[in-house]
Design a protein around this motif. Sequence first.
Motif, PDB file in Angstrom:
ATOM      1  N   ILE A   1      -4.211 -21.232  31.374  1.00 21.11           N
ATOM      2  CA  ILE A   1      -3.124 -22.224  31.302  1.00 21.11           C
ATOM      3  C   ILE A   1      -1.792 -21.711  31.833  1.00 21.11           C
ATOM      4  CG2 ILE A   1      -4.170 -23.456  29.366  1.00 21.11           C
ATOM      5  CD1 ILE A   1      -2.062 -22.048  27.564  1.00 21.11           C
ATOM      6  N   MET A   2      -1.780 -20.511  32.394  1.00 18.93           N
ATOM      7  CA  MET A   2      -0.538 -19.882  32.847  1.00 18.93           C
ATOM      8  C   MET A   2       0.268 -20.781  33.801  1.00 18.93           C
ATOM      9  SD  MET A   2      -0.072 -16.035  34.232  1.00 18.93           S
ATOM     10  CE  MET A   2      -0.661 -15.313  32.715  1.00 18.93           C
ATOM     11  N   HIS A   3      -0.406 -21.565  34.632  1.00 18.39           N
ATOM     12  CA  HIS A   3       0.282 -22.406  35.626  1.00 18.39           C
ATOM     13  C   HIS A   3       0.744 -23.749  35.056  1.00 18.39           C
ATOM     14  CE1 HIS A   3      -3.704 -24.150  35.527  1.00 18.39           C
ATOM     15  NE2 HIS A   3      -3.214 -25.213  36.153  1.00 18.39           N
ATOM     16  N   THR A   4       0.489 -24.002  33.773  1.00 18.75           N
ATOM     17  CA  THR A   4       0.783 -25.320  33.202  1.00 18.75           C
ATOM     18  C   THR A   4       2.130 -25.406  32.489  1.00 18.75           C
ATOM     19  OG1 THR A   4      -0.293 -24.853  31.084  1.00 18.75           O
ATOM     20  CG2 THR A   4      -1.682 -25.749  32.861  1.00 18.75           C
ATOM     21  N   TYR A   5       2.874 -24.320  32.472  1.00 20.81           N
ATOM     22  CA  TYR A   5       4.165 -24.355  31.786  1.00 20.81           C
ATOM     23  C   TYR A   5       5.228 -23.602  32.574  1.00 20.81           C
ATOM     24  CZ  TYR A   5       2.779 -19.682  30.152  1.00 20.81           C
ATOM     25  OH  TYR A   5       2.372 -18.386  30.079  1.00 20.81           O
ATOM     26  N   ALA A   6       6.465 -23.922  32.233  1.00 24.57           N
ATOM     27  CA  ALA A   6       7.622 -23.194  32.766  1.00 24.57           C
ATOM     28  C   ALA A   6       8.315 -22.543  31.580  1.00 24.57           C
ATOM     29  CB  ALA A   6       8.574 -24.157  33.460  1.00 24.57           C
ATOM     30  N   LEU A   7       8.855 -21.352  31.780  1.00 31.43           N
ATOM     31  CA  LEU A   7       9.583 -20.679  30.711  1.00 31.43           C
ATOM     32  C   LEU A   7      11.029 -21.151  30.705  1.00 31.43           C
ATOM     33  CD1 LEU A   7       8.355 -16.978  30.791  1.00 31.43           C
ATOM     34  CD2 LEU A   7       7.842 -18.729  29.099  1.00 31.43           C
ATOM     35  N   LYS A   8      11.508 -21.468  29.539  1.00 30.65           N
ATOM     36  CA  LYS A   8      12.893 -21.887  29.370  1.00 30.65           C
ATOM     37  C   LYS A   8      13.560 -20.853  28.480  1.00 30.65           C
ATOM     38  CE  LYS A   8      15.699 -25.540  27.346  1.00 30.65           C
ATOM     39  NZ  LYS A   8      15.684 -26.779  26.569  1.00 30.65           N
ATOM     40  N   THR A   9      14.656 -20.297  28.946  1.00 33.45           N
ATOM     41  CA  THR A   9      15.381 -19.307  28.162  1.00 33.45           C
ATOM     42  C   THR A   9      16.363 -20.020  27.241  1.00 33.45           C
ATOM     43  OG1 THR A   9      15.168 -17.695  29.931  1.00 33.45           O
ATOM     44  CG2 THR A   9      16.866 -17.274  28.289  1.00 33.45           C
ATOM     45  N   VAL A  10      16.289 -19.688  25.974  1.00 34.06           N
ATOM     46  CA  VAL A  10      17.136 -20.300  24.961  1.00 34.06           C
ATOM     47  C   VAL A  10      17.877 -19.190  24.239  1.00 34.06           C
ATOM     48  CG1 VAL A  10      17.138 -21.705  22.871  1.00 34.06           C
ATOM     49  CG2 VAL A  10      15.466 -22.155  24.652  1.00 34.06           C
ATOM     50  N   THR A  11      19.176 -19.376  24.026  1.00 38.33           N
ATOM     51  CA  THR A  11      19.972 -18.397  23.303  1.00 38.33           C
ATOM     52  C   THR A  11      20.271 -18.937  21.913  1.00 38.33           C
ATOM     53  OG1 THR A  11      20.973 -17.625  25.341  1.00 38.33           O
ATOM     54  CG2 THR A  11      22.100 -17.051  23.309  1.00 38.33           C
ATOM     55  N   LEU A  12      19.831 -18.213  20.905  1.00 37.71           N
ATOM     56  CA  LEU A  12      20.114 -18.582  19.521  1.00 37.71           C
ATOM     57  C   LEU A  12      21.364 -17.838  19.064  1.00 37.71           C
ATOM     58  CD1 LEU A  12      16.516 -18.234  18.053  1.00 37.71           C
ATOM     59  CD2 LEU A  12      17.598 -20.276  18.969  1.00 37.71           C
ATOM     60  N   LEU A  13      22.178 -18.503  18.267  1.00 33.67           N
ATOM     61  CA  LEU A  13      23.404 -17.901  17.756  1.00 33.67           C
ATOM     62  C   LEU A  13      23.228 -17.669  16.264  1.00 33.67           C
ATOM     63  CD1 LEU A  13      26.428 -17.136  17.889  1.00 33.67           C
ATOM     64  CD2 LEU A  13      26.938 -19.558  17.572  1.00 33.67           C
ATOM     65  N   GLN A  14      23.441 -16.444  15.833  1.00 37.09           N
ATOM     66  CA  GLN A  14      23.385 -16.106  14.412  1.00 37.09           C
ATOM     67  C   GLN A  14      24.748 -15.588  13.979  1.00 37.09           C
ATOM     68  OE1 GLN A  14      20.345 -13.107  14.132  1.00 37.09           O
ATOM     69  NE2 GLN A  14      18.682 -14.588  14.273  1.00 37.09           N
ATOM     70  N   VAL A  15      25.278 -16.163  12.932  1.00 36.18           N
ATOM     71  CA  VAL A  15      26.560 -15.697  12.380  1.00 36.18           C
ATOM     72  C   VAL A  15      26.329 -15.403  10.909  1.00 36.18           C
ATOM     73  CG1 VAL A  15      28.953 -16.286  11.865  1.00 36.18           C
ATOM     74  CG2 VAL A  15      27.905 -17.089  14.006  1.00 36.18           C
ATOM     75  N   ASP A  16      26.577 -14.151  10.522  1.00 30.69           N
ATOM     76  CA  ASP A  16      26.411 -13.727   9.138  1.00 30.69           C
ATOM     77  C   ASP A  16      27.709 -13.107   8.644  1.00 30.69           C
ATOM     78  OD1 ASP A  16      23.572 -14.278   8.930  1.00 30.69           O
ATOM     79  OD2 ASP A  16      23.291 -12.598  10.295  1.00 30.69           O
ATOM     80  N   LYS A  17      27.915 -13.199   7.355  1.00 29.53           N
ATOM     81  CA  LYS A  17      29.057 -12.520   6.749  1.00 29.53           C
ATOM     82  C   LYS A  17      28.698 -11.073   6.551  1.00 29.53           C
ATOM     83  CE  LYS A  17      32.446 -14.825   4.008  1.00 29.53           C
ATOM     84  NZ  LYS A  17      32.801 -15.473   2.763  1.00 29.53           N
ATOM     85  N   LYS A  18      29.676 -10.188   6.762  1.00 29.62           N
ATOM     86  CA  LYS A  18      29.455  -8.735   6.565  1.00 29.62           C
ATOM     87  C   LYS A  18      29.269  -8.438   5.101  1.00 29.62           C
ATOM     88  CE  LYS A  18      32.840  -7.283   9.750  1.00 29.62           C
ATOM     89  NZ  LYS A  18      33.841  -6.341  10.070  1.00 29.62           N
TER      90      LYS A  18
END
Length: 115
Positions: A98-115
């Motif tokens: 199935i390698m040819h059946t999809y495209a990779l989409k790069t997604v950036t997740l944002l994580q914000v935590d208190k110290k």
Amino acid sequence: MEKKVQQYYRLKQKQKDIEKELAELRQDILNYCSEQETNETEIGRYKVKLVVQNRKEYDDAKLYETLSDPEVWRLLSKSDPAKVASLTKLNVISEDKIMHTYALKTVTLLQVDKK
């Protein structure tokens, strides 16, 4: 009941406003990190971390052609990345097939935590 409907409407409007504000703040933070050329930083009492992920976006037509077995396609019914990944892990579907059946989409997740 009208009060409940009215409250529901008000809350949905508030949710839209909050989601819009969150999207704007997220973009500002992403821009800041990009300018600083960093994926992890501390700002005041908060730790900011960007996590980059690649997600597969399947082409239904290509996937259907590749998985012409009606029993396998019935398990999917449409290309759900989680279902496809599960079937791949279970060796019902070969990743190479199935390698040819999809495209990779790069997604950036944002994580914000208190110290």
